[in-house]
Design a protein around this motif. Structure first.
Motif, short mmCIF file in Angstrom:
data_model
loop_
_atom_site.label_atom_id
_atom_site.label_comp_id
_atom_site.label_asym_id
_atom_site.label_seq_id
_atom_site.Cartn_x
_atom_site.Cartn_y
_atom_site.Cartn_z
N TYR A 1 14.24 0.36 8.16
CA TYR A 1 13.58 1.53 8.58
C TYR A 1 12.05 1.87 8.41
N SER A 2 11.66 2.03 9.55
CA SER A 2 10.07 2.04 9.74
C SER A 2 9.16 2.81 8.77
N ARG A 3 9.77 4.24 8.26
CA ARG A 3 8.97 4.70 7.10
C ARG A 3 9.11 3.87 5.70
N VAL A 4 10.26 2.83 5.60
CA VAL A 4 10.01 1.91 4.41
C VAL A 4 9.06 0.86 4.83
N ARG A 5 8.82 0.48 6.05
CA ARG A 5 7.84 -0.56 6.26
C ARG A 5 6.42 0.03 6.10
N VAL A 6 6.23 1.09 6.67
CA VAL A 6 4.88 1.88 6.33
C VAL A 6 4.86 2.01 4.74
N ARG A 7 5.84 2.20 3.93
CA ARG A 7 5.58 2.40 2.64
C ARG A 7 5.30 1.11 1.87
N ASN A 8 6.13 0.38 2.17
CA ASN A 8 6.05 -0.78 1.22
C ASN A 8 5.49 -2.17 1.99
N VAL A 9 5.04 -2.17 3.25
CA VAL A 9 4.19 -3.12 4.01
C VAL A 9 2.86 -2.63 4.33
N VAL A 10 2.81 -1.61 5.27
CA VAL A 10 1.49 -1.21 5.88
C VAL A 10 0.45 -0.49 4.75
N LEU A 11 1.00 0.37 4.16
CA LEU A 11 0.00 1.08 3.33
C LEU A 11 -0.59 0.10 2.26
N PRO A 12 0.25 -0.95 1.68
CA PRO A 12 -0.37 -1.77 0.46
C PRO A 12 -1.37 -2.71 1.28
N VAL A 13 -1.26 -3.09 2.67
CA VAL A 13 -2.02 -3.57 3.08
C VAL A 13 -3.36 -3.12 3.51
N LEU A 14 -3.30 -1.73 3.85
CA LEU A 14 -4.54 -1.07 4.01
C LEU A 14 -5.23 -0.93 3.00
N GLU A 15 -4.56 -0.57 1.79
CA GLU A 15 -5.09 -0.47 0.62
C GLU A 15 -6.04 -1.76 0.12
N GLU A 16 -5.33 -2.91 0.25
CA GLU A 16 -6.07 -3.99 0.15
C GLU A 16 -6.99 -4.39 0.80
N ASN A 17 -6.97 -4.04 1.98
CA ASN A 17 -8.00 -4.42 3.13
C ASN A 17 -9.31 -3.38 3.25
N LEU A 18 -9.02 -2.15 3.17
CA LEU A 18 -9.93 -1.00 3.16
C LEU A 18 -10.45 -0.37 1.92
N GLY A 19 -9.60 -0.76 1.02
CA GLY A 19 -9.70 -0.15 -0.39
C GLY A 19 -8.86 0.94 -0.86
N PRO A 20 -9.02 1.38 -2.10
CA PRO A 20 -8.18 2.65 -2.69
C PRO A 20 -8.47 3.96 -2.01
N GLY A 21 -7.51 4.72 -1.94
CA GLY A 21 -7.82 6.14 -1.31
C GLY A 21 -7.35 6.27 0.03
N ILE A 22 -6.33 5.37 0.38
CA ILE A 22 -5.98 5.63 1.79
C ILE A 22 -4.98 6.75 2.11
N VAL A 23 -4.10 6.53 0.77
CA VAL A 23 -3.10 7.81 0.85
C VAL A 23 -3.90 9.29 1.01
N GLU A 24 -4.85 9.30 -0.07
CA GLU A 24 -5.48 10.65 -0.15
C GLU A 24 -6.08 10.94 1.22
N ALA A 25 -6.83 9.57 1.81
CA ALA A 25 -7.60 10.27 3.06
C ALA A 25 -6.55 10.51 4.26
#
Length: 315
Positions: A189-213
């Motif tokens: 499921y695409s939403r699961v991939r965003v939740r469990n794969v994409v967002l953690p990668v963004l957090e790791e590489n761009l820093g915390p606060g991605i969800v808030e942004a």
């Protein structure tokens, strides 16, 4: 009880504004159970009736057991009125979309039955961030990137300002063992991939606060989309939607013009939600790239043709 207090503050304005009854959409997961716990506390103080609606999608073995377990948990929270509604999911456009459609059809039926002041849903800031990323991946417009509205008719999402960590903590504070949907770990499921794969990668590489942004961006997109929709609505109220003068449309900013065309096509009979950018592009070309094109066919049997400097819409 810090997390519970945060949730109570989020739901309190809606409970206080209710006249008699609130419906709650409950799955048994952490978000909806935390919402139920906080709303039950506030409703008891405000003398507002609560009815919990549990949708059994019947998509996996034991789904009825999950629904019954959620009902028992709700009863322990003091919510005695709980209705379990089994739905048949007609898989026509993917599991996620099909299940959502079946769920909201059941919500609409429950709303007609109970006539609530509000129907609360447990979407959080994380859900909002995921919606923005999915919209970006689809190449969607401003309205889609604005994510979910905090209030849409009777549907209220009071937890959009809170994250999933808060709902998990609230469940722990209230002794709730939430159900974890196995679909939430299925990377098909695409939403699961965003939740469990994409967002953690963004957090790791761009820093915390991605969800808030991302949630903050959704709010900005929504304000922009509302302004453009209001502009288009004021324009179309002054004309005949099935007979549009091309020169006036050509003078509009494209973002407004496309909205006017969408409103006119829907008014002509196209089903709500049926129009994509691909449908609107050839209609737009009748105004901005006119070279004698013929009639354009659209969803719902709507036809658009340019005649003598005007767009004629018919069904």
């Amino acid at each position: 009880m810090k997390a519970t207090l945060q949730l109570r503050r989020a739901v309190r304005p809606w409970v206080e504004a209710a006249q008699a009854r609130i419906l709650l959409g409950v799955s048994g997961g952490a978000d909806s159970m935390a919402l139920a716990a906080a709303t039950a506390l506030e409703a008891a103080a405000a003398d507002v009736e609560l009815v919990a609606i549990i949708i059994d999608h019947q998509l996996q073995p034991g789904s009825n057991f999950v629904a019954q377990r959620a009902r028992e948990s709700l009863n322990k929270l003091g919510i005695s009125q709980v209705e379990i509604i089994g739905v048949e999911v007609d898989l026509t456009d993917g599991m996620e979309s099909s299940a959502r459609r079946a769920r909201y059809q059941a919500f609409e039926a429950a709303s007609l039955k109970y006539q609530p002041d509000y129907f609360m849903l447990a979407h959080t800031k994380n859900d909002q961030a995921e919606s923005v990323l999915l919209g970006l991946a689809r190449g969607s417009g401003t309205r889609s990137l604005s994510g979910m509205a905090p209030a849409n008719g009777i549907y209220i999402r009071p937890l959009l300002g809170l994250d999933r960590e808060c709902t998990l903590q609230a469940c722990a504070e209230n002794g709730i063992e939430p159900w974890e949907d196995p679909h939430n770990s299925d990377l098909a499921y695409s939403r699961v991939r965003v939740r469990n794969v994409v967002l953690p990668v963004l957090e790791e590489n761009l820093g915390p606060g991605i969800v808030e942004a991302l949630a903050r961006s959704a709010k900005i997109f929504r304000e922009d989309a509302d302004a453009l929709d209001n502009y288009a609505q004021r324009y179309i109220e002054g004309i005949t939607p099935h007979d549009l003068e091309v020169t006036g449309l050509a003078n509009l900013p494209k973002a407004v013009r496309v909205r006017v065309l969408r409103m006119a096509i829907l008014a002509a009979g196209a089903p709500l939600g049926s129009l994509s950018a691909e449908h609107l592009a050839p209609v737009e070309a009748l105004i901005t790239d006119w070279h004698g094109q013929g009639e354009i066919s659209l969803p719902g049997g709507v036809k658009v043709v340019r005649i003598s400097g005007r767009l004629s819409l018919s069904k």
